[in-house]
Design a protein around this motif. Structure first.
Motif, PDB file in Angstrom:
ATOM      1  N   ILE A 220     -26.940 -76.536  52.799  1.00  0.00           N
ATOM      2  CA  ILE A 220     -26.620 -77.844  52.442  1.00  0.00           C
ATOM      3  C   ILE A 220     -27.470 -78.915  53.057  1.00  0.00           C
ATOM      4  N   SER A 221     -27.573 -80.071  52.503  1.00  0.00           N
ATOM      5  CA  SER A 221     -28.527 -81.629  52.710  1.00  0.00           C
ATOM      6  C   SER A 221     -27.783 -82.514  52.816  1.00  0.00           C
ATOM      7  N   GLY A 222     -28.539 -83.093  53.793  1.00  0.00           N
ATOM      8  CA  GLY A 222     -28.294 -85.100  52.957  1.00  0.00           C
ATOM      9  C   GLY A 222     -28.704 -85.219  54.346  1.00  0.00           C
ATOM     10  N   ALA A 223     -28.944 -87.026  54.597  1.00  0.00           N
ATOM     11  CA  ALA A 223     -28.754 -87.663  55.783  1.00  0.00           C
ATOM     12  C   ALA A 223     -28.068 -88.039  56.472  1.00  0.00           C
ATOM     13  N   PRO A 224     -28.349 -88.482  57.996  1.00  0.00           N
ATOM     14  CA  PRO A 224     -27.010 -88.391  59.103  1.00  0.00           C
ATOM     15  C   PRO A 224     -25.845 -89.251  58.358  1.00  0.00           C
TER      16      PRO A 224
ATOM     17  N   ASP B 246     -28.822 -69.395  48.169  1.00  0.00           N
ATOM     18  CA  ASP B 246     -28.590 -69.065  46.659  1.00  0.00           C
ATOM     19  C   ASP B 246     -28.502 -70.313  46.148  1.00  0.00           C
ATOM     20  N   ILE B 247     -28.256 -71.248  46.883  1.00  0.00           N
ATOM     21  CA  ILE B 247     -28.138 -73.055  46.274  1.00  0.00           C
ATOM     22  C   ILE B 247     -28.085 -74.294  47.205  1.00  0.00           C
ATOM     23  N   PHE B 248     -28.640 -75.032  46.655  1.00  0.00           N
ATOM     24  CA  PHE B 248     -29.525 -75.876  48.108  1.00  0.00           C
ATOM     25  C   PHE B 248     -28.403 -78.079  47.702  1.00  0.00           C
ATOM     26  N   ILE B 249     -27.477 -77.849  48.582  1.00  0.00           N
ATOM     27  CA  ILE B 249     -26.191 -78.696  47.934  1.00  0.00           C
ATOM     28  C   ILE B 249     -27.704 -79.879  48.905  1.00  0.00           C
ATOM     29  N   LEU B 250     -27.487 -81.509  48.223  1.00  0.00           N
ATOM     30  CA  LEU B 250     -27.681 -81.916  48.375  1.00  0.00           C
ATOM     31  C   LEU B 250     -26.927 -83.557  48.282  1.00  0.00           C
ATOM     32  N   LEU B 251     -25.614 -83.832  49.407  1.00  0.00           N
ATOM     33  CA  LEU B 251     -25.185 -84.730  49.083  1.00  0.00           C
ATOM     34  C   LEU B 251     -25.746 -86.235  49.603  1.00  0.00           C
TER      35      LEU B 251
ATOM     36  N   ASP C 259     -35.291 -75.764  41.523  1.00  0.00           N
ATOM     37  CA  ASP C 259     -34.373 -74.789  40.611  1.00  0.00           C
ATOM     38  C   ASP C 259     -33.501 -74.193  41.483  1.00  0.00           C
ATOM     39  N   LEU C 260     -32.690 -74.537  42.262  1.00  0.00           N
ATOM     40  CA  LEU C 260     -31.269 -74.510  43.004  1.00  0.00           C
ATOM     41  C   LEU C 260     -30.576 -75.301  43.706  1.00  0.00           C
ATOM     42  N   SER C 261     -31.380 -76.800  43.500  1.00  0.00           N
ATOM     43  CA  SER C 261     -30.631 -77.661  44.207  1.00  0.00           C
ATOM     44  C   SER C 261     -29.571 -78.587  42.941  1.00  0.00           C
ATOM     45  N   VAL C 262     -28.552 -78.817  43.872  1.00  0.00           N
ATOM     46  CA  VAL C 262     -27.623 -79.681  43.459  1.00  0.00           C
ATOM     47  C   VAL C 262     -27.498 -80.742  43.753  1.00  0.00           C
ATOM     48  N   LYS C 263     -27.339 -82.120  43.114  1.00  0.00           N
ATOM     49  CA  LYS C 263     -26.996 -83.498  44.661  1.00  0.00           C
ATOM     50  C   LYS C 263     -25.637 -83.757  44.043  1.00  0.00           C
ATOM     51  N   VAL C 264     -25.093 -84.131  44.931  1.00  0.00           N
ATOM     52  CA  VAL C 264     -23.969 -84.506  45.068  1.00  0.00           C
ATOM     53  C   VAL C 264     -23.464 -85.889  45.515  1.00  0.00           C
ATOM     54  N   ASP C 265     -22.799 -87.040  45.043  1.00  0.00           N
ATOM     55  CA  ASP C 265     -22.485 -87.720  46.091  1.00  0.00           C
ATOM     56  C   ASP C 265     -21.464 -88.435  46.539  1.00  0.00           C
TER      57      ASP C 265
ATOM     58  N   GLU D  80     -12.263 -85.942  47.438  1.00  0.00           N
ATOM     59  CA  GLU D  80     -13.102 -85.494  46.108  1.00  0.00           C
ATOM     60  C   GLU D  80     -14.788 -85.111  46.070  1.00  0.00           C
ATOM     61  N   VAL D  81     -15.448 -84.946  47.546  1.00  0.00           N
ATOM     62  CA  VAL D  81     -16.500 -84.834  47.349  1.00  0.00           C
ATOM     63  C   VAL D  81     -15.946 -82.916  47.473  1.00  0.00           C
ATOM     64  N   PHE D  82     -15.391 -82.652  48.277  1.00  0.00           N
ATOM     65  CA  PHE D  82     -14.810 -81.036  48.566  1.00  0.00           C
ATOM     66  C   PHE D  82     -14.584 -80.264  47.036  1.00  0.00           C
ATOM     67  N   ALA D  83     -13.792 -81.361  46.370  1.00  0.00           N
ATOM     68  CA  ALA D  83     -13.406 -81.099  44.511  1.00  0.00           C
ATOM     69  C   ALA D  83     -14.861 -80.405  43.699  1.00  0.00           C
ATOM     70  N   GLU D  84     -15.669 -81.406  44.198  1.00  0.00           N
ATOM     71  CA  GLU D  84     -17.071 -81.001  43.045  1.00  0.00           C
ATOM     72  C   GLU D  84     -17.409 -80.182  44.048  1.00  0.00           C
ATOM     73  N   ILE D  85     -18.357 -79.838  45.240  1.00  0.00           N
ATOM     74  CA  ILE D  85     -18.955 -78.693  45.579  1.00  0.00           C
ATOM     75  C   ILE D  85     -17.984 -77.667  45.111  1.00  0.00           C
TER      76      ILE D  85
END
Ligand code: AP5
Length: 214
Positions: free
Chosen positions: A2-6, A102-107, A178-184, A191-196
Motif C-alpha cells: 500500500i502506497s500513498g502520500a503522507p 500480488d497487488i500495489f494499492i495507491l491511495l 501491472d499490479l497497480s490499483v488506484k483508490v480514492d 468507504e475507502v475500506f469497502a473499495e479495498i
C-alpha cells in the motif's frame, strides 16, 4: 503493498485490512520509529532524515524491511507492506531478495486534505491505534488523555514529506504498473475500506487464497 502520500490513510487502512485478512502489517515508518525509541545508532541517524521529511538512506531501511519480511509470521500469513518501497532502488532490492507483491494499492488524496489530516492525527501508544481529533476521535476520556503527536506531524514538516513523496512516487508506480490499483482515499475511512476490501476479495478468490474474516 500500500502506497500513498503522507497521511493518505495507509496506516488506517492497514489496521482494517490486517483485521479482516490476518496479514502481517510491516510499516517502514513504524520500524524506523521503533529504532528511534530504542535509542539505537540507526534510529539516531534515521531521525535526522525524518525531521527533514527526507528518505532515510537505504543502508538503514532496506535490511530492516527485509529482516521483518523474513520473520516466520510474515512467511506464514503473508505480509502487507506500508510505505516501502519509496524509490526504484528499494523496489529493486526487494525483488532481488525474492519478495514480490500480488497487488500495489495507491491511495489518492488531494494535498489540501493531507495537511489537515496530519495536523489532527494522534496515536495511542498503548494500542497503536491511529486517531484524528475531528474524523476519528478517541472513544473515551482515558484514551484521549494518553494520545501522542508524531514529531514530524507539523504543517511545515508535512510539506517537506509531500515534496519527497511527489518526486519519488512516479518511479515506484511505474515499477508495479501491472499490479497497480488506484483508490480514492479522500472518502470516509469506511468507504475507502469497502473499495479495498472488494479489490482484495477478488484477488484472494482469483488466487485461491483464504481470508480470515473476523
Ligand atoms: P511514515 O511513517 O510511513 O509516514 P508517511 O508516509 O508520511 O505516512 P503517514 O504515516 O504520515 O500517513 P498514513 O498514510 O499512514 O496516514 P494515517 O492512516 O495515519 O514515514 C515517516 C518518515 O519515515 C518518512 O518521512 C521518511 O523520512 C521515513 N521513511 C518511511 N519509509 C521509508 C522508506 N521506505 N525509505 C526511506 N525512508 C522512509 O492517517 C492520517 C490521519 O488521517 C489520521 O489522523 C487518520 O485518523 C486520518 N484519516 C485516515 N483516513 C481517513 C479518511 N478516509 N477520512 C478522514 N480521516 C482519515
Amino acid at each position: 503493498m500500500i502506497s500513498g502520500a503522507p497521511a493518505s490513510g495507509k496506516g488506517t487502512q492497514c489496521e482494517l485490512i490486517t483485521k479482516k485478512y490476518d496479514l502481517v502489517h510491516i510499516a517502514a515508518g513504524d520500524l524506523l520509529r521503533a529504532e528511534i525509541d530504542a535509542g539505537t545508532e540507526n534510529g539516531r541517524l534515521a531521525k535526522e532524515y525524518m525531521e527533514k521529511g527526507q528518505l532515510v538512506p537505504n543502508e538503514i531501511v532496506v535490511m530492516m524491511v527485509k529482516d521483518r519480511l523474513s520473520q516466520p509470521d510474515s512467511k506464514e500469513k503473508g505480509w502487507l507492506l506500508d510505505g516501502y518501497p519509496r524509490s526504484e532502488s528499494q523496489a529493486t532490492a526487494l525483488k532481488k531478495f525474492g519478495f514480490d507483491p500480488d497487488i500495489f494499492i495507491l491511495l489518492e488524496v488531494p494535498e489540501e486534505i493531507l495537511v489537515e489530516r496530519v495536523v489532527g492525527r494522534r496515536l495511542d501508544p498503548v494500542t497503536g491505534k491511529i486517531y484524528h481529533l475531528t474524523y476519528s476521535p478517541p472513544e473515551t476520556e482515558e484514551i484521549a488523555g494518553r494520545l501522542t503527536h508524531r514529531f514530524d506531524d507539523t504543517e511545515e514538516k508535512v510539506k517537506l514529506r509531500l515534496k519527497t513523496h511527489n518526486s519519488n512516487v512516479k518511479d515506484v508506480v511505474s515499477i508495479y504498473e501491472d499490479l497497480s490499483v488506484k483508490v480514492d482515499g479522500s472518502l470516509s475511512k469506511q468507504e475507502v475500506f469497502a473499495e479495498i476490501d472488494s479489490i482484495l476479495s477478488s484477488l484472494f478468490e482469483k488466487k485461491g487464497m483464504t481470508s480470515h474474516s473476523v
